[in-house]
Design an enzyme around this catalytic site. Structure first.
Site, PDB file in Angstrom:
ATOM      1  N   ASP A  30      41.112  40.949  39.089  1.00 25.59           N
ATOM      2  CA  ASP A  30      41.095  41.666  40.362  1.00 25.59           C
ATOM      3  C   ASP A  30      42.282  42.625  40.414  1.00 25.59           C
ATOM      4  O   ASP A  30      43.409  42.259  40.061  1.00 25.59           O
ATOM      5  CB  ASP A  30      41.170  40.651  41.518  1.00 25.59           C
ATOM      6  N   ASN A  87      32.544  36.194  49.054  1.00 29.22           N
ATOM      7  CA  ASN A  87      32.577  36.796  50.382  1.00 29.22           C
ATOM      8  C   ASN A  87      31.237  37.476  50.656  1.00 29.22           C
ATOM      9  O   ASN A  87      30.687  38.133  49.761  1.00 29.22           O
ATOM     10  CB  ASN A  87      33.706  37.822  50.476  1.00 29.22           C
ATOM     11  N   GLY A  93      34.411  39.273  54.765  1.00 29.86           N
ATOM     12  CA  GLY A  93      35.452  40.068  54.116  1.00 29.86           C
ATOM     13  C   GLY A  93      34.989  40.767  52.853  1.00 29.86           C
ATOM     14  O   GLY A  93      35.811  41.207  52.046  1.00 29.86           O
ATOM     15  N   HIS A 100      29.865  38.911  43.718  1.00 29.28           N
ATOM     16  CA  HIS A 100      30.850  38.481  42.726  1.00 29.28           C
ATOM     17  C   HIS A 100      31.505  37.190  43.192  1.00 29.28           C
ATOM     18  O   HIS A 100      31.603  36.919  44.392  1.00 29.28           O
ATOM     19  CB  HIS A 100      31.910  39.561  42.487  1.00 29.28           C
ATOM     20  N   HIS A 102      35.033  35.190  43.173  1.00 28.40           N
ATOM     21  CA  HIS A 102      36.475  35.233  42.929  1.00 28.40           C
ATOM     22  C   HIS A 102      36.889  33.882  42.342  1.00 28.40           C
ATOM     23  O   HIS A 102      36.586  32.828  42.917  1.00 28.40           O
ATOM     24  CB  HIS A 102      37.256  35.388  44.245  1.00 28.40           C
TER      25      HIS A 102
END
Ligand code: DGP
Length: 114
Positions: A30, A87, A93, A100, A102
């Site tokens: 990220d 998210n 958010g 995806h 995280h």
């Protein structure tokens, strides 16, 4: 569905720090890391949000989660633990509309999130 920055990363049109790839999944760090390890696991076939996923996406979603877990295990993150987050839409958010996962690790996570 429109293209996103993650589509450009998958097609190698813009650079990313790629840490894992298989036929279905790409993973890269990220840009705005929130933990010592913060990697995004992205299906190469784009689904905009988790809300947009349908039954025929089940195998791809399974592969996405299993690739995330296998990476965490290989990197020695699993025993101490990690957090995975998907998210969805505004209140979730989500800012990039290519689903995806995280993977956050390397520090203590807290609950509930802010
Ligand atoms: P989300 O808010 O769940 O949609 O997460 C999107 C994440 O993507 C956010 O943490 C920042 C990251 N990100 C946005 N643009 C880029 C980029 O161009 N490269 C990389 N590596 N990460 C990006």
């Amino acid at each position: 569905m429109g293209d996103t920055i993650f589509g450009k990363i998958i097609r190698r049109e813009i650079p990313a720090d790629i840490v894992y790839e298989d036929d279905d999944v790409l993973a890269f760090r990220d840009l705005n890391g929130q933990a010592p390890v913060h990697v995004l696991f992205v299906p190469k076939r784009a689904i905009a949000t988790l809300d947009a996923a349908v039954a025929t996406d089940a195998e791809l979603l399974g592969r996405l989660l299993l690739a995330t877990a296998a990476y965490a295990r290989r990197e020695g993150l699993a025993e101490q633990g990690y957090r995975t987050v998907i998210n969805c839409n505004e209140h979730g958010g989500q800012t990039v509309f290519h689903l995806h996962v995280h993977l956050l690790a390397g520090r203590q996570m807290h609950w509930p999130p802010g």
